[in-house]
Design a protein around this motif. Sequence first.
Motif, PDB file in Angstrom:
ATOM      1  N   UNK A   1       0.824  -1.207   0.000  1.00  0.00           N
ATOM      2  CA  UNK A   1       0.000   0.000   0.000  1.00  0.00           C
ATOM      3  C   UNK A   1       0.860   1.260   0.000  1.00  0.00           C
ATOM      4  N   UNK A   2       1.930   1.253   0.803  1.00  0.00           N
ATOM      5  CA  UNK A   2       2.818   2.415   0.832  1.00  0.00           C
ATOM      6  C   UNK A   2       3.506   2.622  -0.515  1.00  0.00           C
ATOM      7  N   UNK A   3       3.919   1.533  -1.152  1.00  0.00           N
ATOM      8  CA  UNK A   3       4.519   1.648  -2.490  1.00  0.00           C
ATOM      9  C   UNK A   3       3.499   2.202  -3.479  1.00  0.00           C
ATOM     10  N   UNK A   4       2.257   1.733  -3.370  1.00  0.00           N
ATOM     11  CA  UNK A   4       1.202   2.197  -4.267  1.00  0.00           C
ATOM     12  C   UNK A   4       0.941   3.686  -4.060  1.00  0.00           C
ATOM     13  N   UNK A   5       0.877   4.123  -2.801  1.00  0.00           N
ATOM     14  CA  UNK A   5       0.658   5.542  -2.504  1.00  0.00           C
ATOM     15  C   UNK A   5       1.822   6.375  -3.041  1.00  0.00           C
ATOM     16  N   UNK A   6       3.036   5.886  -2.857  1.00  0.00           N
ATOM     17  CA  UNK A   6       4.214   6.595  -3.362  1.00  0.00           C
ATOM     18  C   UNK A   6       4.140   6.737  -4.884  1.00  0.00           C
ATOM     19  N   UNK A   7       3.784   5.643  -5.572  1.00  0.00           N
ATOM     20  CA  UNK A   7       3.656   5.690  -7.032  1.00  0.00           C
ATOM     21  C   UNK A   7       2.572   6.679  -7.458  1.00  0.00           C
ATOM     22  N   UNK A   8       1.457   6.687  -6.727  1.00  0.00           N
ATOM     23  CA  UNK A   8       0.366   7.600  -7.062  1.00  0.00           C
ATOM     24  C   UNK A   8       0.793   9.057  -6.849  1.00  0.00           C
ATOM     25  N   UNK A   9       1.560   9.318  -5.779  1.00  0.00           N
ATOM     26  CA  UNK A   9       2.058  10.677  -5.549  1.00  0.00           C
ATOM     27  C   UNK A   9       2.992  11.109  -6.683  1.00  0.00           C
ATOM     28  N   UNK A  10       3.829  10.199  -7.132  1.00  0.00           N
ATOM     29  CA  UNK A  10       4.737  10.527  -8.243  1.00  0.00           C
ATOM     30  C   UNK A  10       3.944  10.798  -9.523  1.00  0.00           C
ATOM     31  N   UNK A  11       2.916   9.987  -9.768  1.00  0.00           N
ATOM     32  CA  UNK A  11       2.068  10.204 -10.941  1.00  0.00           C
ATOM     33  C   UNK A  11       1.343  11.538 -10.840  1.00  0.00           C
ATOM     34  N   UNK A  12       0.848  11.855  -9.630  1.00  0.00           N
ATOM     35  CA  UNK A  12       0.168  13.129  -9.415  1.00  0.00           C
ATOM     36  C   UNK A  12       1.115  14.295  -9.704  1.00  0.00           C
TER      37      UNK A  12
END
Length: 195
Positions: free
Chosen positions: A144-155
Amino acid sequence: MGRKKLEIKPILDNSCRQIAFCKRRKGLIKKARELSILCDVDVGVVIVSNRGRLHEFSSTNSMTGILQRYERHVEAAKEISPEIQVSELSKYSRFMTMGELLQATERQFEETNADGLTVTDLVHLENELQTTLIQTRSRKTHLLLESVKDLHEQEKLLREENKLLEDNIAGMKKNRKVNEMSDLPPQRVTLNFLL
């Protein structure tokens, strides 16, 4: 005074054998976990007790993945060198295939009779379930933390792209205004400046 060297032979007393099995199983799983962490390798351990209970440890999120890699390795070894000696093939044939292991696991779970378990067995089973639950939650949190990190980078990338597009649109509007001003007859331009 050191520890006495233990002679390796079958333990005849049932309760002593069960205690030794539980302690050594925990030690083996602990060593497998340490090996996987220290050496950054995938480790899978499958233990079937004399009562038919299955115990397993996987350093990855699934034992199935490790078993599939094992099967691919065996198949690749057969394809690369078909002249493998019979002794080497028999070495691999004594291991269960992934399908056989999964079937044995299903049978064991279907046949598990909680009434026949001792208090010690139940305590060990509870401890294993808690350990597995902790590992599962830890893996889920990590993912989940990796997913959130990826989403922040995409954002962040999308915001930068959006800002770039807004700048391009503003530049195009400015160019259009300048072009419109230059297309007007000279008298009108003069009048516009006078107003």
